[in-house]
Design a protein around this motif. Structure first.
Motif, PDB file in Angstrom:
ATOM      1  N   CYS A  97      -3.255  10.004  -3.100  1.00 13.78           N
ATOM      2  CA  CYS A  97      -2.585  11.203  -2.594  1.00 13.78           C
ATOM      3  C   CYS A  97      -2.826  12.350  -3.561  1.00 13.78           C
TER       4      CYS A  97
ATOM      5  N   TRP B 159      -2.272   8.400  12.911  1.00 15.32           N
ATOM      6  CA  TRP B 159      -1.752   8.584  14.281  1.00 15.32           C
ATOM      7  C   TRP B 159      -2.539   9.660  15.036  1.00 15.32           C
TER       8      TRP B 159
ATOM      9  N   ALA C 158      -6.123  11.505   8.063  1.00 15.30           N
ATOM     10  CA  ALA C 158      -5.122  11.726   9.113  1.00 15.30           C
ATOM     11  C   ALA C 158      -4.726  10.420   9.800  1.00 15.30           C
TER      12      ALA C 158
ATOM     13  N   SER D 206       3.894  10.558   4.009  1.00 21.96           N
ATOM     14  CA  SER D 206       3.727  11.407   5.188  1.00 21.96           C
ATOM     15  C   SER D 206       4.611  12.619   5.036  1.00 21.96           C
ATOM     16  N   LYS D 207       4.320  13.645   5.809  1.00 18.05           N
ATOM     17  CA  LYS D 207       5.099  14.870   5.765  1.00 18.05           C
ATOM     18  C   LYS D 207       6.465  14.670   6.399  1.00 18.05           C
TER      19      LYS D 207
ATOM     20  N   TRP E  47      -1.263  20.948   5.235  1.00 15.86           N
ATOM     21  CA  TRP E  47      -1.008  21.175   3.815  1.00 15.86           C
ATOM     22  C   TRP E  47      -1.760  22.379   3.283  1.00 15.86           C
TER      23      TRP E  47
ATOM     24  N   TYR F  23       0.850  -1.191   0.000  1.00 18.75           N
ATOM     25  CA  TYR F  23       0.000   0.000   0.000  1.00 18.75           C
ATOM     26  C   TYR F  23       0.886   1.242   0.000  1.00 18.75           C
ATOM     27  N   TYR F  24       0.535   2.238  -0.783  1.00 23.32           N
ATOM     28  CA  TYR F  24       1.396   3.425  -0.860  1.00 23.32           C
ATOM     29  C   TYR F  24       1.499   4.084   0.508  1.00 23.32           C
TER      30      TYR F  24
ATOM     31  N   CYS G 188      -2.531  15.011  15.254  1.00 20.39           N
ATOM     32  CA  CYS G 188      -1.832  13.732  15.192  1.00 20.39           C
ATOM     33  C   CYS G 188      -0.528  13.763  15.965  1.00 20.39           C
TER      34      CYS G 188
ATOM     35  N   HIS H 178       0.715   3.150   8.492  1.00 20.48           N
ATOM     36  CA  HIS H 178      -0.579   3.615   8.006  1.00 20.48           C
ATOM     37  C   HIS H 178      -1.420   4.242   9.110  1.00 20.48           C
TER      38      HIS H 178
ATOM     39  N   GLY I   3      -6.079  11.655  -0.027  1.00 20.61           N
ATOM     40  CA  GLY I   3      -5.406  10.977   1.086  1.00 20.61           C
ATOM     41  C   GLY I   3      -4.956  11.905   2.196  1.00 20.61           C
ATOM     42  N   MET I   4      -4.556  13.108   1.805  1.00 20.54           N
ATOM     43  CA  MET I   4      -4.137  14.151   2.736  1.00 20.54           C
ATOM     44  C   MET I   4      -5.012  14.257   3.985  1.00 20.54           C
TER      45      MET I   4
END
Ligand SMILES: Nc1nc2c(c(=O)[nH]1)N[C@H]1C(S)=C(S)[C@@H](COP(=O)(O)O)O[C@H]1N2
Ligand SMILES: [Mo]
Length: 546
Positions: A314, A406, A404, A267-268, A421, A263-264, A354, A387, A400-401
Motif C-alpha cells: 500500500c 470489485w 482495483a 480499502s477506502k 486517491w 494478507y493485508y 468498482c 480482496h 496497491g492503490m
C-alpha cells in the motif's frame, strides 16, 4: 428563561422545545444512523457518513491530510467515520430543535408535544434534505443516482432509516419531557455536573492531544535515528550479484507466501466493503474502443489464465510497516481483453470502476504488459470478498492503490484520468519505492548478551528485483551483506537473513537495513512520509542487550 407554569396545562417553553426537540432528534438520530449503517453493511443501502467522509477527504488541503495521518496514523479512517457520524447526529438534533420551535410557533395545540405525524413530517423533510442536498453535494447525484448502488437503493435505505427516526422522535420527546417538573429540580444539579464534566472533558481532550503529540514525537525520535548520508552512492555499477542461499526459519520472519486470511487489507470504505454477487455481476469493457462488450463471470472464467507470484504494498505503508504481502495470483491478462475490444488510436489510459464507486487508471502501455492481470484466484482459492471478488486488477511495480478490487467496468480513455486517491493528492505514477523491513528481532526487544541470533526480514522493489540487502549497526557507516532467499518471481519480495552474535556489552543498539535492486539502484535513505509518493528511508530498530 421562561419559568415553568406547573398549574396551567403543559405548555412547553421555547427552551423546552429547543432542548427536548434536540434531545429527541439526537436519540432518534442515533438509532436512525445505526439503521443506516446496518443497511449499508448488509443490504446495499447508502451510508451518508461514508459519502460525507469521502467528500471531506477530497476537499481537505493536502498538508492537513498529511498532518492528521502523521498524527493519528492507521486509525485515521476510523476517527473520520466516528466524527462524521457524530456530525450527522448533531444535524438530527438541530432538526429536532428547529422543528419543535417552528411547531410551537406556527401550529395549534403546542402543548401536546410531537405526535407520530410530526415524526413523519420531520423524517420526510430530512429524507428530502439527504436526497436533494447532501447526496448531490457529495457528488453522488440527485437521490444518489450516480452511486453504483443506484438511486433506488439509496432512497429506500434512507426511507427505512427515516422510518426509524419518525417512530422514535415523538417517543423520545415524550420520554424526555415526561417528568418535566422533577426534571426542573434536577436541572440545576445537572447543569452544574455538566459544567464540571465539560471542563474535565476539555482538560482530558487537551491532555490527550498533547500526549498524542508527545507520543508521536518520542516514538519518531526513538524509531528514526538519522542514518548517515555521508558517502552515500545512489547507484552501484555493475549491480551486485545476488548471494542466494538457504534461510533458517526464525520466529517473526514473514512467511514467503502470505496466507489469504493474513494478507493485508486496505480499502477506502469507512465501514463496509461491497459484497458482489458473482451470478448477477458482469464486466463491461468500453470507452475509446472499436468493439465494446460485456462478460458474465462464467464467460470470464472460460478465458485463458496466467499464474504469477506478485507482492503488493500500500502506498500509505510507512517504512517498516505492515501493509505489504505476497500471494500466488491467477488471472486473465488484461491485454487479451483489451485487444478483443480494439482500443482506438489516441487512447492513453485504462480506467477501472468498482462496485464501491472507487476508480483508478493506469497507462495503456502498462495495461498491455503481459503481467498486468485481472485476477480471479488468490493462493489457489477463489478471490476472497475482501480482496475484490469477483475481479481485481494486478499491476506489478505500482502501489496497491491501483490494484482495483470489485471491478465492474473497464474503460479505455484518451485523457489523463485521475482516480479516487489522485483526486486526494496521491501520486498517479505510484511506482513502488524500494523498501526493506526488519521482521526480527522485534523493535525494542531484549536480547541476551553474547547469544547467537538472526536478523531477518523482507525487501521489495516492485518489479525491479533485489540484488543485495545490507544490515548496519552504526547507522549506515558500514554495512554487512545478508543472505537472500531466491524469490518466487521477479515481481515478489525477497526474504533476507543475517546471522548475528549479540554484543557482550549491555546497552541499546540500533539495527538498520537497506536494499539494492537488480539494476544497482540503492534504496533511498532520505526519509519521506507516504503522502504523496510513498514512504522512503531506512527501517531502523533499537534492541536492548541485557
Ligand atoms: N474498489 C477498490 N479497490 C481498491 C481499494 C478500494 O478502496 N476500493 N483500495 C486500494 C488500495 S489503497 C490498496 S493498498 C489495495 C489493497 O488490496 P488488498 O486489500 O487486497 O490488500 O486495494 C486497492 N483497491
Ligand atoms: Mo493502498
Amino acid at each position: 428563561m421562561a419559568s415553568p407554569e406547573t398549574s396551567s396545562p403543559p405548555k412547553p417553553s421555547a427552551q423546552e422545545s429547543l432542548v427536548a426537540g434536540g434531545g429527541a432528534g439526537l436519540l432518534a438520530g442515533l438509532a436512525s444512523s445505526g439503521c443506516m449503517l446496518l443497511l449499508n453493511a448488509f443490504a446495499h443501502g447508502v451510508s451518508l457518513p461514508e459519502q460525507v467522509g469521502a467528500t471531506i477527504t477530497a476537499l481537505m488541503p493536502l498538508s492537513l491530510f498529511q498532518f492528521l495521518q502523521q498524527l493519528i496514523g492507521d486509525e485515521a479512517k476510523r476517527y473520520l467515520l466516528v466524527c462524521v457520524i457524530l456530525g450527522q447526529c448533531l444535524v438530527f438534533a438541530a432538526s429536532g430543535s428547529l422543528y419543535m420551535l417552528a411547531r410551537r410557533r406556527f401550529l395549534f395545540k403546542p402543548g401536546l408535544g410531537p405526535r407520530l405525524g410530526d415524526g413523519f413530517v420531520l423524517a420526510a423533510l430530512l429524507w428530502l434534505f439527504a436526497g436533494l442536498v447532501v447526496l448531490p453535494l457529495t457528488g453522488a447525484g440527485l437521490f444518489g443516482a450516480t452511486l453504483s448502488i443506484g438511486w433506488f437503493n439509496s432512497m429506500w435505505s434512507l426511507a427505512v432509516s427515516g422510518l426509524v427516526f419518525a417512530l422514535l422522535f415523538p417517543l423520545a420527546y415524550h420520554w424526555l419531557t415526561a417528568s418535566r417538573i422533577r426534571e426542573e429540580q434536577r436541572r440545576a444539579e445537572v447543569r452544574e455536573r455538566r459544567q464540571t464534566l465539560l471542563r474535565r472533558g476539555l482538560i482530558l481532550g487537551g491532555v490527550g492531544l498533547l500526549a498524542a503529540f508527545a507520543f508521536r514525537f518520542i516514538t519518531q525520535g526513538a524509531h528514526a535515528p538519522t542514518v548517515t548520508l555521508r558517502g552515500f552512492k545512489s547507484r552501484i555499477v555493475p549491480p551486485p550479484q545476488p548471494n542466494y542461499g538457504p534461510i533458517v526459519p526464525v520466529p517473526h520472519l514473514s512467511s514467503e507466501i502470505t496466507p489469504n486470511d493474513q494478507y493485508y487489507v486496505v480499502s477506502k470504505n469507512l465501514l463496509a466493503d461491497p459484497v458482489v454477487n458473482g451470478q448477477s455481476w458482469s464486466l463491461t469493457i468500453g470507452g475509446q474502443v472499436e468493439q465494446p462488450y460485456t462478460l458474465t463471470y462464467a464467460e470470464l472464467l472460460t478465458l485463458p489464465r496466467r499464474r504469477q507470484y506478485e507482492s503488493m504494498m500500500c502506498i500509505s505503508n510507512e517504512v517498516g510497516g505492515p501493509y505489504m504481502s505476497n500471494a500466488l495470483w491467477e488471472g486473465i491478462p488484461l491485454n487479451v481483453l483489451l485487444q478483443r475490444a480494439r482500443p482506438k488510436p489516441g487512447a492513453t489510459k485504462v480506467v477501472f470502476s468498482c462496485a464501491d464507486d472507487y476508480s483508478d487508471s493506469i497507462h495503456l502501455t502498462k495495461a498491455l504488459e503481459p503481467t498486468t492481470l485481472l485476477a480471479v484466484r488468490m493462493n489457489g482459492q477463489t478471490l476472497p470478498e475482501r480482496h475484490g471478488y469477483p475481479l481485481r486488477l494486478l499491476v506489478p511495480g505500482i502501489y496497491g492503490m491501483k490494484h482495483a478490487k470489485w471491478i465492474t467496468r473497464i474503460q479505455v480513455v484518451n485523457y489523463d484520468y485521475q482516480g479516487y486517491w489522485q483526486q486526494r493528492g496521491w501520486s498517479d505514477e505510484a511506482q513502488i519505492r524500494m523498501t526493506t523491513r526488519i521482521d526480527t528481532p522485534l523493535d525494542g526487544s531484549r536480547l541476551q548478551a553474547g547469544s547467537l541470533t538472526y536478523i531477518a526480514g523482507v525487501a521489495f522493489s516492485g518489479e525491479r528485483g533485489i540484488s543485495e540487502v545490507d544490515v548496519s549497526f552504526d547507522l549506515g557507516q558500514s554495512w554487512q551483506r545478508a543472505t537472500l532467499k531466491r524469490p518466487l518471481s521477479a515481481l515478489t519480495w525477497v526474504l533476507w537473513e543475517l546471522p548475528w552474535r549479540v554484543p557482550s556489552q549491555a546497552g541499546s543498539y540500533t539495527i538498520t537495513a537497506r536494499a539494492i535492486d537488480l539494476q544497482g539502484n540503492v534504496q533511498d535513505p532520505r526519509p519521506a512520509p507516504p503522502l504523496p509518493d510513498g514512504a522512503s528511508g531506512y527501517h531502523t530498530i533499537t534492541i536492548v542487550v541485557a
